[in-house]
Design an enzyme around this catalytic site. Sequence first.
Site, PDB file in Angstrom:
ATOM      1  N   CYS A  20      43.474  18.467  14.235  1.00 23.75           N
ATOM      2  CA  CYS A  20      42.835  19.429  15.126  1.00 23.75           C
ATOM      3  C   CYS A  20      43.670  20.679  15.338  1.00 23.75           C
ATOM      4  CB  CYS A  20      42.521  18.768  16.466  1.00 23.75           C
ATOM      5  SG  CYS A  20      41.090  17.656  16.373  1.00 23.75           S
ATOM      6  N   ASP A  53      30.805  21.630  24.836  1.00 23.82           N
ATOM      7  CA  ASP A  53      30.862  20.170  24.872  1.00 23.82           C
ATOM      8  C   ASP A  53      31.088  19.595  23.485  1.00 23.82           C
ATOM      9  OD1 ASP A  53      30.002  18.969  27.675  1.00 23.82           O
ATOM     10  OD2 ASP A  53      28.892  20.836  27.378  1.00 23.82           O
ATOM     11  N   ASP A  54      31.460  18.309  23.464  1.00 25.84           N
ATOM     12  CA  ASP A  54      31.808  17.653  22.204  1.00 25.84           C
ATOM     13  C   ASP A  54      30.588  17.337  21.345  1.00 25.84           C
ATOM     14  OD1 ASP A  54      34.694  17.363  22.693  1.00 25.84           O
ATOM     15  OD2 ASP A  54      34.047  16.070  24.329  1.00 25.84           O
ATOM     16  N   ASP A  71      32.545  15.894  13.375  1.00 26.04           N
ATOM     17  CA  ASP A  71      33.965  16.171  13.519  1.00 26.04           C
ATOM     18  C   ASP A  71      34.665  15.857  12.198  1.00 26.04           C
ATOM     19  OD1 ASP A  71      36.745  16.197  14.441  1.00 26.04           O
ATOM     20  OD2 ASP A  71      35.885  16.162  16.447  1.00 26.04           O
ATOM     21  N   ASP A  94      33.881  11.413  20.334  1.00 25.22           N
ATOM     22  CA  ASP A  94      33.031  12.449  20.918  1.00 25.22           C
ATOM     23  C   ASP A  94      31.774  11.848  21.547  1.00 25.22           C
ATOM     24  OD1 ASP A  94      34.788  14.391  20.173  1.00 25.22           O
ATOM     25  OD2 ASP A  94      33.647  15.085  18.440  1.00 25.22           O
ATOM     26  N   GLY A 142      26.302  10.174   3.512  1.00 27.96           N
ATOM     27  CA  GLY A 142      26.987  11.358   3.987  1.00 27.96           C
ATOM     28  C   GLY A 142      26.922  12.484   2.978  1.00 27.96           C
ATOM     29  N   ASP A 187      36.967  14.206  25.851  1.00 25.84           N
ATOM     30  CA  ASP A 187      38.140  13.634  25.198  1.00 25.84           C
ATOM     31  C   ASP A 187      39.127  14.755  24.910  1.00 25.84           C
ATOM     32  OD1 ASP A 187      36.389  14.684  23.294  1.00 25.84           O
ATOM     33  OD2 ASP A 187      37.039  13.298  21.726  1.00 25.84           O
TER      34      ASP A 187
END
Length: 293
Positions: A20, A53-54, A71, A94, A142, A187
């Site tokens: 991050c 917000d997440d 994320d 999240d 994915g 978080d």
Amino acid sequence: MGRVTHSGVRLTQFARGGGCACKIPPGELEETVARLLPDGPGAELMVGVEHGDDGAVVRVRPDMAIVVTADFFTPVVDDAYTFGRIAATNALSDIYAMGGVPLVAVNLLGWPREKLPAELAAEVLRGGLDVGRAAGCPVAGGHSIDDPEPKYGMAVTGTADPAALMTTLNADASRAALATGIRCATDVTGFGLLGHLYKLARASGVAAIVNHSAVPLIEGTREAARAGYMPGGSRRNLDWVLPHTDTGGISEEDLLLLADAQTSGGLLVAGELPGAPIIGELIPRRDSVLIIR
């Protein structure tokens, strides 16, 4: 399935930064997404991009909301399997931070095919799959791209009770917070404790006080900071939040640790305490943070 190892391969050397700490600086990001604000939240969209917000929350019926988040980041460790586990845990966190339960996740993978073998990418995905299993969340499919830097994460969909939204896996902490009546949480990740606390205070129209001496540090953290091991993201976080912070005279080193760009931290929860003293007079204005020793 056996563990695949490649001696001498260090995933972190293929990325400009780790985890991050690679996030776009918060102030710059807010200017960018400000153009994406809808005309109004509407009855269905309960949480959008208004407060950073997440995840996004959409009400589908009176007793159910859908929580969606995505994320991903570059490697924070050299071991591929461990990197996959960390990234997946961060993505699932999240959902928990919003007071939800994850239902299904899909992988997001960027991989430098000409530099790193496909077997290592499989190990990253296996790490994510194992975390999904531990959370009771299926991981199916994915999207992947050929990328100069390795990146991994997830897009996760979950459900939550609209009346109970909260704005290690953090599942146990989330359940415990909801059980005590907590309705506000985030978080602590890329913007650090100070950054996320400021965003929470600003969105709620309140001020926050940090008892610096009560904030725990992982063993060796202070020594690493003094040796110069400080993510660039932590400094950007501190620069962003300082104009809104009364630092209480603590050192820059301590401030940087409070603004540390976490990759997957715990939950920061907030709620009303019956009988708590009024502390507003300690802080010159709302939407700010005061740090005390």
